[in-house]
Design an enzyme around this catalytic site. Structure first.
Site, PDB file in Angstrom:
ATOM      1  N   GLU A 274     -16.825 -20.813  23.883  1.00  0.00           N
ATOM      2  CA  GLU A 274     -17.238 -20.679  22.472  1.00  0.00           C
ATOM      3  C   GLU A 274     -16.493 -21.395  21.612  1.00  0.00           C
ATOM      4  O   GLU A 274     -16.863 -21.337  20.267  1.00  0.00           O
ATOM      5  CB  GLU A 274     -16.771 -19.275  22.211  1.00  0.00           C
ATOM      6  CG  GLU A 274     -17.805 -18.297  22.788  1.00  0.00           C
ATOM      7  CD  GLU A 274     -17.060 -16.887  23.189  1.00  0.00           C
ATOM      8  OE1 GLU A 274     -17.696 -15.917  22.621  1.00  0.00           O
ATOM      9  OE2 GLU A 274     -16.141 -16.787  23.883  1.00  0.00           O
ATOM     10  N   MET A 275     -15.569 -22.391  21.960  1.00  0.00           N
ATOM     11  CA  MET A 275     -14.751 -22.881  20.948  1.00  0.00           C
ATOM     12  C   MET A 275     -15.567 -23.799  19.770  1.00  0.00           C
ATOM     13  O   MET A 275     -15.087 -23.552  18.674  1.00  0.00           O
ATOM     14  CB  MET A 275     -13.672 -23.785  21.794  1.00  0.00           C
ATOM     15  CG  MET A 275     -12.828 -24.752  20.730  1.00  0.00           C
ATOM     16  SD  MET A 275     -11.782 -23.584  20.117  1.00  0.00           S
ATOM     17  CE  MET A 275     -12.046 -23.692  18.551  1.00  0.00           C
TER      18      MET A 275
END
Ligand code: FES
Ligand code: FES
Length: 886
Positions: A847-848
């Site tokens: 998800e970064m």
């Protein structure tokens, strides 16, 4: 009817079909060639159905059988097989261009038509040829690289053997192909809708067209007598609680008295075909009495607003966060900025529609039959429990099919509830295969945030205080509800050291689509406000936003807004790695702006927490008779590469070849609950549980000298070991101060956007995006960069284009799905600081890139034009309006 003779994958076929029948139907339903997929309700928008007809790429959903007399059709199955793949299939696998794989067969066939006609295409040629093929996972980068590699293979300039990683290169940090990639490339990986079930009932579901209404009456008497109809299912037919409870018992499988958002399900018609079910559905009479709609949180919080759910207040979560004395610090600060930021309700937009199939498996020795649900849950054990209670049926099993992406949608149960209820009610197998328009109606969405923000610094540019009063629109049902606001509070202060914080997070029921997990789930929204405020404040201080960020990063020993002290925090190193790119980009932007076209550079940073308080996981391993290892873990892989992670960690730790690692991850029948494939937690949590199990196995093998299951058992040791990972910190934030436990691990990123704004039209063109990321030692570089590239693409959609408007967003065009023509240059810079508690030092990264991307885009627009856009998405209309106002 018409008789058509055509050649499919080299074999002549004669078919008698209706004039209007399209090729996709015949391929999938008559010839059982399910490689060609359907995403866009046969509107020609997705390209997932692409095949080659008479040498040209054709969308089989638009190709009428009547036009195919004597035609030559090639599908992905006709190109190659996993044992004997075509060079294009090899190239897609070796380039890491396959994540969920739902778009892959269509992409490969479009590439085949291109390369047959043009053996050495330019990037422009590739974008033109694949312009109708959508992908949600990859940001298109690796797909373009795959077509280029395929061209090199076909021209004889390279071979798969030369490109394919060898065992001698080792395991960790090597781009070994994903275990499932070749099956996806050859169309042999089964997604839910690909499962044929002879004699299954097909479902059509009636959904509310009103956001809030009372169900006055239902008359299905005509529908029930229609041809092929088995019956109509309503809430009254459901034996269990009829409630799908994730955290709060508020969401019905089928609505009984009230509907609470546009899309709420009222009843289902079951028939022999989907067409007959839909025909009958159109004859059902449902009378709805409109009720006042809670259109936004402000309305829902007014004193006279009625509660949306009888026993629950509309304000369903209210959590302050206090660190130091923000008010006093604001007063003492040299510079303060204030703004209100808003983010939109957005669709996660997996390409695959929200399908479920359910069937009965014969019980042993006359025992009760077992209901088997096949869908794409990312938390099969938890969801099984939800279904058992909602449907009132215990003997049930869940199998995860290959999944066409999910990006958070499948944190909760969706189509499984109705499919399971129908299978129980009619005692028949059931297929519920809705189109994409209905899938959009039924699925959860990304929560909209409304944030009032103040940020302050002293005269030297050190951050002093931060205030953020935010309200989250929870929509009609709770799902994971407060977890999103809670995660936003856990990551409120981002990457920075801010000594004084005052925040409040509230979550409110409305009649909007229900919110749930969506890549990042909370932090992308909250970080948008913080990172834009960082640019505003640096501007006010007269500081470069790059240096301002660098100066204010947390240092080991300092604490986040939760009060938790951080240990490793490699942001300064990432920033320094970005510095030469930033300096180049700033120079180029200054030189590149001319006339109405203005160039800008924007930065965003993010630190994303992984492994929250109280999180726990489990995995089991078993030594096989040939010395290989079987891994049992309910670790869903909807495209991130979790299969690779489990395989590569096991092979590395045990020193065995990759092909001796056997995964069992998709069935509740042979796994235990490992927790959801969400929150980027799988590598950290399940990877750690796996290593724990492997440590036990290795110790037993070393103690006994055993190399196989037989030898181990002969030495009196078990061949199976269960590993666990349990986070030491537990418990919620303090209800008064918001101080308390936080994540065990973090992944960090610095993001830079270079873009161009047309100041006449307000259109934004992304020129390049560079991300510097530290996620610990890399397990598989192609999977890592694939996640980052896909996240950047999705982050740009969130920033500039995408929005879900209930009742209006109905397909991929109205959603503004990114195409390959929107794709842009991406560069990934990797640093590898080992995490002390990570599995072999690693942590997750899925998800970064959603976290810092949107603010980096908005900061770049400001840099280019001098205007701010405070509410996402920054559409051309909003940019034009901001320019006009300026
Ligand atoms: S199903 Fe054919 S283009 Fe979408
Ligand atoms: S890999 Fe393209 S949609 Fe998932």
């Amino acid at each position: 009817m018409k008789k058509i003779r055509l050649r499919v994958n080299g074999t002549w076929r004669e078919l008698i079909v209706d004039a209007g029948t399209v090729l996709l139907e015949v391929l999938r339903e008559d010839l059982r060639l399910t490689g060609a997929k359907q995403s866009c309700d046969r509107k020609g928008q997705c390209g997932a159905c692409t095949v080659v007809v008479n040498g040209k790429a054709a969308r089989s959903c638009l190709t009428r059988m009547a036009d195919l007399e004597d035609a030559d059709v090639i599908t992905v199955e006709g190109l190659g097989t996993p044992d004997n793949p075509h060079l294009i299939q090899e190239a897609f696998v070796l380039s890491g261009a396959i994540q969920c794989g739902f778009c892959t067969p269509g992409m490969i066939m479009a590439a085949k038509a291109l390369l047959d006609a043009n053996p050495n295409p330019t990037v422009g040629d590739i974008k033109q040829a694949l312009r109708r093929n959508l992908c949600r996972c990859t940001g298109y980068v690796k797909i373009i690289e795959a077509v280029q590699l395929a061209g090199r293979f076909l021209r004889g300039e390279a071979t798969p053997e030369a490109v394919r990683p060898t065992a001698a290169q080792g395991v960790m940090g090597v781009p070994h192909p994903r275990p499932s990639a070749m099956a996806k490339a050859c169309g042999t990986a089964y997604f839910t809708a690909d499962y044929p079930i002879r004699g299954a009932l097909e479902l059509a579901v009636l959904r509310s067209s009103l956001p809030h209404a009372r169900i006055v009456s239902i008359d299905a008497s005509v529908a029930e007598k229609m041809p092929g109809v088995a019956g109509v299912l309503t809430a009254a037919d459901i034996k269990g609680t009829n409630v799908l409870k994730y955290l709060v018992a508020d969401r019905p499988v089928l609505c009984k008295d009230k509907v609470r958002y546009i899309g709420d399900p009222i009843l289902a018609v079951a028939a022999d075909t989907r067409e007959n079910a839909e025909k009958a559905l159109s004859k059902v009479q449902v009378k709805l009495e409109p009720l006042p709609a809670l259109s936004d949180p402000e309305t829902a919080l007014t004193a006279d607003a009625l509660p949306l759910h009888a026993d629950l207040p509309n304000l369903c979560y209210d959590q302050p966060q206090i660190k130091g004395d923000a008010e006093k610090a604001m007063g003492d600060s040299a510079a303060v900025v204030a703004a209100r930021f808003k983010t939109q309700i957005n669709h996660q937009a997996p390409l695959e529609p929200e399908a479920t199939v359910a069937y009965w498996e014969k019980g042993e020795a006359g025992g009760e039959d077992q209901l088997v649900i096949i869908g794409r849950s990312i938390n099969i054990h938890f969801h099984l429990g939800m279904l058992q209670s909602a449907l009132g049926w215990e003997n049930m099993r869940y199998i995860e099919a290959f999944s066409g992406g999910q990006f958070g949608i499948k944190i909760d149960i969706i189509s499984e509830g109705i499919a399971g209820a129908a299978a129980i009610h009619f005692k028949r197998p059931v297929r519920y295969i809705p189109g994409i328009a209905e899938s959009m109606l039924m699925t959860s969405k990304r929560h909209a945030f409304d944030m009032q923000v103040k940020l302050a610094a002293d005269a030297k540019g050190n951050l002093t205080a931060y205030c953020n009063d935010f309200i989250v629109d929870n929509g009609a049902y709770y799902s994971i509800g407060h977890v999103v606001a809670y995660r936003a509070l856990l990551m409120l202060s981002g990457s920075y050291h801010i000594p004084n914080v005052s925040a409040r997070g509230r979550l409110v029921y409305t009649n909007n689509p229900w919110g749930s997990a969506a890549r990042g789930a909370g932090p992308p929204q909250i970080n948008f406000a913080l990172e834009c405020a960082m640019d505003m404040l640096s501007e006010k201080l007269g500081m470069d936003p790059f240096e301002f960020r660098l100066q204010n990063f947390l240092k080991p020993g300092q604490s986040k807004s939760t009060g938790r002290v951080v240990k490793e925090w490699p942001l300064p190193e990432l920033m320094e790695a970005m510095r030469p790119n930033y300096q180049r980009a700033v120079k180029e932007a200054a030189a590149g702006s001319s006339g109405k076209l203005k160039r800008g550079v924007g930065l965003g940073t993010g630190s994303f927490g992984i492994g929250g308080p109280g999180d726990a996981s489990v995995a089991a391993v078993e030594l096989d008779s040939d010395g290989g290892i079987s891994v049992y873990a309910a670790a869903a892989d909807p495209g991130e590469g979790n299969d690779s992670m489990l395989t590569q960690l096991t092979a590395e730790f045990m020193g065995i070849p990759l092909d001796r690692v056997r995964l069992h991850t998709r069935d509740t029948g042979n796994t235990a609950a490992s927790g959801p494939a969400a929150g980027s937690r799988v590598t950290y949590m399940i990877g750690n549980a796996l290593i724990n199990a492997l440590e036990q196995l290795k110790a037993a093998m070393q103690e006994t000298g055993a190399k196989t299951a037989q030898e181990l058992e002969a030495a009196g040791k078990p061949k199976r070991y269960v590993g666990r990972k349990k986070n030491e910190e537990v418990g919620p934030l303090d209800p008064k101060t918001g101080q308390g436990p936080s994540f065990e691990s973090q992944v960090h990123a610095v993001q830079m956007v270079e873009l161009e704004v047309d100041t006449e039209t307000g259109k934004v063109k992304i020129l390049k995006m560079t991300t510097a990321v530290d996620a610990g030692p890399v397990i598989n570089p192609l999977n890592l960069t694939g996640q980052l590239e896909g996240g950047m693409d999705m982050g740009v959609g969130f920033a500039l284009r995408e929005e879900y408007v209930a009742g209006k967003t109905k397909d991929w065009v109205t959603f503004k799905f990114p195409t390959i023509r929107d794709s842009f240059d991406m560069e990934v810079i990797i640093r590898e600081t080992p995490r002390p508690k990570g599995p072999l030092g690693s942590t997750g990264v899925g998800e970064m890139c959603m976290v810092p991307t949107a603010p980096a885009v908005i900061n770049a627009i400001r840099n280019a034009t001098g205007v701010w856009v405070y509410d996402l998405p920054a559409t051309p209309e909003k940019i034009k309006a901001a320019l006009a106002a300026a």
